[in-house]
Structure formats: C-alpha cells, structure tokens
Design a protein around this motif. Structure first.
Motif, PDB file in Angstrom:
ATOM      1  N   LYS A  86       0.814  -1.219   0.000  1.00 42.29           N
ATOM      2  CA  LYS A  86       0.000   0.000   0.000  1.00 42.29           C
ATOM      3  C   LYS A  86       0.847   1.268   0.000  1.00 42.29           C
ATOM      4  O   LYS A  86       0.499   2.263  -0.646  1.00 42.29           O
ATOM      5  N   ASP A  87       1.960   1.249   0.736  1.00 38.44           N
ATOM      6  CA  ASP A  87       2.776   2.453   0.798  1.00 38.44           C
ATOM      7  C   ASP A  87       3.393   2.783  -0.553  1.00 38.44           C
ATOM      8  O   ASP A  87       3.514   3.950  -0.930  1.00 38.44           O
ATOM      9  N   LYS A  88       3.739   1.726  -1.317  1.00 43.89           N
ATOM     10  CA  LYS A  88       4.301   1.965  -2.646  1.00 43.89           C
ATOM     11  C   LYS A  88       3.238   2.469  -3.615  1.00 43.89           C
ATOM     12  O   LYS A  88       3.521   3.295  -4.496  1.00 43.89           O
ATOM     13  N   VAL A  89       2.004   1.991  -3.447  1.00 40.92           N
ATOM     14  CA  VAL A  89       0.901   2.470  -4.297  1.00 40.92           C
ATOM     15  C   VAL A  89       0.662   3.952  -4.046  1.00 40.92           C
ATOM     16  O   VAL A  89       0.525   4.745  -4.989  1.00 40.92           O
ATOM     17  N   GLN A  90       0.635   4.349  -2.757  1.00 39.21           N
ATOM     18  CA  GLN A  90       0.413   5.748  -2.428  1.00 39.21           C
ATOM     19  C   GLN A  90       1.574   6.620  -2.911  1.00 39.21           C
ATOM     20  O   GLN A  90       1.363   7.744  -3.389  1.00 39.21           O
ATOM     21  N   ALA A  91       2.783   6.106  -2.803  1.00 38.42           N
ATOM     22  CA  ALA A  91       3.951   6.845  -3.288  1.00 38.42           C
ATOM     23  C   ALA A  91       3.894   7.013  -4.801  1.00 38.42           C
ATOM     24  O   ALA A  91       4.268   8.065  -5.335  1.00 38.42           O
ATOM     25  N   PHE A  92       3.376   5.999  -5.493  1.00 32.01           N
ATOM     26  CA  PHE A  92       3.265   6.062  -6.957  1.00 32.01           C
ATOM     27  C   PHE A  92       2.220   7.100  -7.364  1.00 32.01           C
ATOM     28  O   PHE A  92       2.405   7.829  -8.356  1.00 32.01           O
ATOM     29  N   ILE A  93       1.151   7.190  -6.590  1.00 27.79           N
ATOM     30  CA  ILE A  93       0.123   8.196  -6.880  1.00 27.79           C
ATOM     31  C   ILE A  93       0.703   9.599  -6.730  1.00 27.79           C
ATOM     32  O   ILE A  93       0.474  10.479  -7.569  1.00 27.79           O
ATOM     33  N   ASP A  94       1.488   9.800  -5.667  1.00 29.87           N
ATOM     34  CA  ASP A  94       2.135  11.103  -5.484  1.00 29.87           C
ATOM     35  C   ASP A  94       3.125  11.387  -6.611  1.00 29.87           C
ATOM     36  O   ASP A  94       3.277  12.530  -7.045  1.00 29.87           O
TER      37      ASP A  94
ATOM     38  N   THR B 220       3.021  14.567  -9.085  1.00 29.18           N
ATOM     39  CA  THR B 220       4.206  15.412  -9.248  1.00 29.18           C
ATOM     40  C   THR B 220       4.596  15.535 -10.709  1.00 29.18           C
ATOM     41  O   THR B 220       4.980  16.620 -11.182  1.00 29.18           O
ATOM     42  N   GLU B 221       4.492  14.436 -11.451  1.00 35.48           N
ATOM     43  CA  GLU B 221       4.809  14.456 -12.872  1.00 35.48           C
ATOM     44  C   GLU B 221       3.868  15.380 -13.648  1.00 35.48           C
ATOM     45  O   GLU B 221       4.271  16.052 -14.591  1.00 35.48           O
ATOM     46  N   GLU B 222       2.590  15.403 -13.217  1.00 33.74           N
ATOM     47  CA  GLU B 222       1.582  16.194 -13.935  1.00 33.74           C
ATOM     48  C   GLU B 222       1.588  17.665 -13.527  1.00 33.74           C
ATOM     49  O   GLU B 222       1.355  18.545 -14.350  1.00 33.74           O
ATOM     50  N   THR B 223       1.836  17.930 -12.240  1.00 35.34           N
ATOM     51  CA  THR B 223       1.658  19.300 -11.738  1.00 35.34           C
ATOM     52  C   THR B 223       2.881  19.884 -11.059  1.00 35.34           C
ATOM     53  O   THR B 223       2.924  21.086 -10.791  1.00 35.34           O
ATOM     54  N   GLY B 224       3.853  19.049 -10.721  1.00 34.26           N
ATOM     55  CA  GLY B 224       5.026  19.528 -10.005  1.00 34.26           C
ATOM     56  C   GLY B 224       4.887  19.430  -8.505  1.00 34.26           C
ATOM     57  O   GLY B 224       5.852  19.674  -7.774  1.00 34.26           O
ATOM     58  N   LEU B 225       3.693  19.082  -8.020  1.00 36.71           N
ATOM     59  CA  LEU B 225       3.453  18.943  -6.582  1.00 36.71           C
ATOM     60  C   LEU B 225       2.654  17.679  -6.314  1.00 36.71           C
ATOM     61  O   LEU B 225       1.885  17.221  -7.159  1.00 36.71           O
ATOM     62  N   SER B 226       2.835  17.119  -5.130  1.00 33.78           N
ATOM     63  CA  SER B 226       2.099  15.925  -4.750  1.00 33.78           C
ATOM     64  C   SER B 226       0.993  16.282  -3.760  1.00 33.78           C
ATOM     65  O   SER B 226       0.805  17.449  -3.418  1.00 33.78           O
ATOM     66  N   GLY B 227       0.280  15.264  -3.288  1.00 32.72           N
ATOM     67  CA  GLY B 227      -0.725  15.473  -2.263  1.00 32.72           C
ATOM     68  C   GLY B 227      -1.931  16.264  -2.741  1.00 32.72           C
ATOM     69  O   GLY B 227      -2.241  16.331  -3.933  1.00 32.72           O
ATOM     70  N   PHE B 228      -2.607  16.886  -1.762  1.00 32.29           N
ATOM     71  CA  PHE B 228      -3.846  17.598  -2.045  1.00 32.29           C
ATOM     72  C   PHE B 228      -3.623  18.770  -2.989  1.00 32.29           C
ATOM     73  O   PHE B 228      -4.434  19.021  -3.891  1.00 32.29           O
ATOM     74  N   VAL B 229      -2.545  19.510  -2.791  1.00 35.49           N
ATOM     75  CA  VAL B 229      -2.268  20.659  -3.665  1.00 35.49           C
ATOM     76  C   VAL B 229      -2.063  20.192  -5.099  1.00 35.49           C
ATOM     77  O   VAL B 229      -2.548  20.809  -6.056  1.00 35.49           O
ATOM     78  N   GLY B 230      -1.338  19.092  -5.249  1.00 35.86           N
ATOM     79  CA  GLY B 230      -1.136  18.543  -6.582  1.00 35.86           C
ATOM     80  C   GLY B 230      -2.448  18.144  -7.219  1.00 35.86           C
ATOM     81  O   GLY B 230      -2.655  18.330  -8.431  1.00 35.86           O
ATOM     82  N   PHE B 231      -3.358  17.591  -6.433  1.00 36.45           N
ATOM     83  CA  PHE B 231      -4.673  17.200  -6.948  1.00 36.45           C
ATOM     84  C   PHE B 231      -5.464  18.418  -7.420  1.00 36.45           C
ATOM     85  O   PHE B 231      -6.101  18.388  -8.492  1.00 36.45           O
ATOM     86  N   ILE B 232      -5.438  19.507  -6.632  1.00 38.30           N
ATOM     87  CA  ILE B 232      -6.142  20.730  -7.022  1.00 38.30           C
ATOM     88  C   ILE B 232      -5.580  21.275  -8.334  1.00 38.30           C
ATOM     89  O   ILE B 232      -6.327  21.676  -9.242  1.00 38.30           O
ATOM     90  N   LEU B 233      -4.258  21.268  -8.436  1.00 43.04           N
ATOM     91  CA  LEU B 233      -3.628  21.748  -9.674  1.00 43.04           C
ATOM     92  C   LEU B 233      -3.982  20.851 -10.847  1.00 43.04           C
ATOM     93  O   LEU B 233      -4.157  21.325 -11.980  1.00 43.04           O
ATOM     94  N   LEU B 234      -4.113  19.544 -10.588  1.00 44.74           N
ATOM     95  CA  LEU B 234      -4.508  18.615 -11.645  1.00 44.74           C
ATOM     96  C   LEU B 234      -5.935  18.892 -12.097  1.00 44.74           C
ATOM     97  O   LEU B 234      -6.225  18.885 -13.302  1.00 44.74           O
TER      98      LEU B 234
END
Length: 305
Positions: free
Chosen positions: A118-126, A130-144
C-alpha cells in the motif's frame, strides 16, 4: 482580549463557538456535497444550497450567543466558504486516491498475481501527481483538477459527456462558487446582527405586536399623521383586516425591562413577481414616554362598533 471582544458586541465564548461550528458544519456540508457530486452536480445551485446550509448554522450561533458584530459575521462567513469548498475538494481528493489505488492494485494483481504494498501504491500516486503538476498530495490534486478544467454539460459538472470545458477559467469559476457560498453563509446572519437587541437585559427584542394596517390608497393620510406625530389619529384609521398590497403597523419594545425604546414600525406588504409576499420597511418611529402611554392606553380601549 475579552474586553475588546465585548466592546465589539461579541463575547470570546461566542467567537470560539462560532468558529467551531463553522469548522464542523463546513466539513460535514463539504463532505455531503462531495458525495452527491459523484452522481450529479448542478452548477451554481449546489453552492447556493451549501451557502444556505452554512448560513443556518452561523445564524443559529449568532442568535444564541447574542453576537451583534457584523465584522465577526462576515469573517465567519468567509471562513465557512473556504472550509465548505475546501472540504468538498478534499473529500474529492480522498476519493481520487482511493479509486486510483484500486485501479493500480487491479493491474498489479493481473500482472504479478498479488497486490502491491500500500505504501508503494500511495507513493506512486504522489509520483504521478508530481509528474503532472510539479506537486504531490492535495495541492497537486487541485492543480490537476485546474489543469484538466471543469467541464459543464446539460446535467451539471463532470468529466464525461461534457459540452464545455472552462479550461483556464476554472479558477475563476471556483472563485465564483466560493463567493456564492460566502454570500449564503453571511446574508441571514448579517441581517440578524441588525435586529433589535436590549443591552440592558442582554436579550433580543421579540418581534412586534401587530396593531393594524391600511390600504395603499390611504398612505398619504398615514404619512400626515406620522409627520405630525399624531399616533392616536393613525391608530384610528388602522384596520384589523387588510388585503395585499397594504401597510401593516407594529409596536415593538423589550418585554422584560422599561429602558428599551418603544418603536412604532410600518411595513409595506406586496406580492412579488412569483406570487411570494414581499415586505419593505415603510417607517420606524421611536415614541417618547408620553406618546407611548397615550398610544398604549388608546389600544386598550374597545373600539366603537
């Protein structure tokens, strides 16, 4: 700080309770909006509903805690809009991660015969964010979300079957919706702060007692009585039964002490374009002690048939 807040017609306890209620209600309202929006989202209407719900909570605290500070109400409404809208997007974010994690696990099982850690899956999502927006987490999602743009179709907002993608105007659209929520959160509570309050008793002044009304054709006569402060004469032309449109008169004062002013108010009552009843303040007069005594004494006397 306690003294400063009291001077602004709000207690420290009231502020704490108001902000706590805004936080709790905002999360709940935002969560419900996120859940419902997975099936349907009606542009502009949903923010109106969210603002209305938030406004009910804020007004209830304003009334119960006797908050009369317009500034505090406005700030609480703005905070409520941020929390409600932010919570909605945050719950969308949680759903996004959950859905994407399930898809990744399905592919992992199909390819390797077992789920990935699970930790690797979550890391892959981040990593993807990051690849799409330059940021991970919630901020990255908003930018996406902003990058993909909000899409509008004939049934609301969604990513499939859409007719119009707002693209770069997505940020503007979000600000508009937040503004609608803020207005709904503030409007009714703001009006409540303008209501009559007895500082001596520390209570809201009850709604006025209806003493009669006149039809619009008699308005000039009523105006002359008011200008000459002949409230006995005004009382003599008031009728118990009037039909819309009319002007209805009320007396209003504190029921528990004698220090509060005695008001005579008149409201113009009319029918709106959609058939609803509309009320607009026509006059508000503060009667002195002799005028109050004369009027109330006359009101107690039986009218001649």
């Amino acid at each position: 700080m306690q003294e400063e807040l009291n001077n602004r017609k709000v207690s420290f306890k009231g502020v704490v309770l108001l902000l706590g209620s805004v936080l709790g209600a905002g999360i709940v309202i935002g969560g419900l909006a996120s859940l419902i929006s997975r099936f349907i989202y009606l542009i502009l209407l949903f923010p109106i509903f969210m603002g209305f719900a938030s406004g009910i909570v804020i007004k209830s605290v304003v009334v119960s805690q006797k908050i009369r500070s317009k500034f505090v109400v406005v700030i609480a409404g703005l905070i409520a809009a941020v929390i409600v809208y932010g919570s909605m997007h945050y719950f969308d974010y949680i759903h996004f991660r959950s859905t994407l994690a399930k898809e990744i696990q399905t592919e992992a099982i199909a390819e390797y015969g077992e789920p990935a850690p699970k930790d690797k899956v979550q890391a892959f999502i981040d990593y993807l964010l990051t690849e799409e927006t330059g940021l991970s987490g919630f901020v990255g999602f908003i930018l996406l979300e902003a990058k993909n743009g909000v899409s509008i179709s004939h049934v609301g907002v969604g990513s499939s079957g859409s007719d119009l993608n707002l693209g770069a105007f997505t940020w503007v659209y979000w600000l508009v919706e937040m503004g609608i929520i803020a207005y709904g959160s503030i409007e009714s509570a703001y009006k409540a702060t303008q209501d009559l309050f007895c500082e001596n008793c520390g209570t809201w002044v009850a709604q006025g007692d209806h003493i009669g009304g006149i039809q619009f054709e008699s308005v000039n006569q009523a105006v002359e009585f008011i200008k000459s402060r002949d409230f006995i004469g005004l009382l003599g032309v008031l009728k118990n039964n009037t039909v819309i449109p009319s002007i209805e008169f009320y007396t209003r004062t504190c029921k528990t002490c004698s220090t509060f002013p005695f008001y005579l108010t008149g409201f113009a009552i009319s029918a709106g374009n959609k058939g609803q009843t509309q009320s607009k303040l026509f006059t508000a007069q503060i009667l002195n002690s002799s005028e109050r005594f004369a009027l109330t004494s006359e009101m107690k006397m039986p009218k001649a048939q």
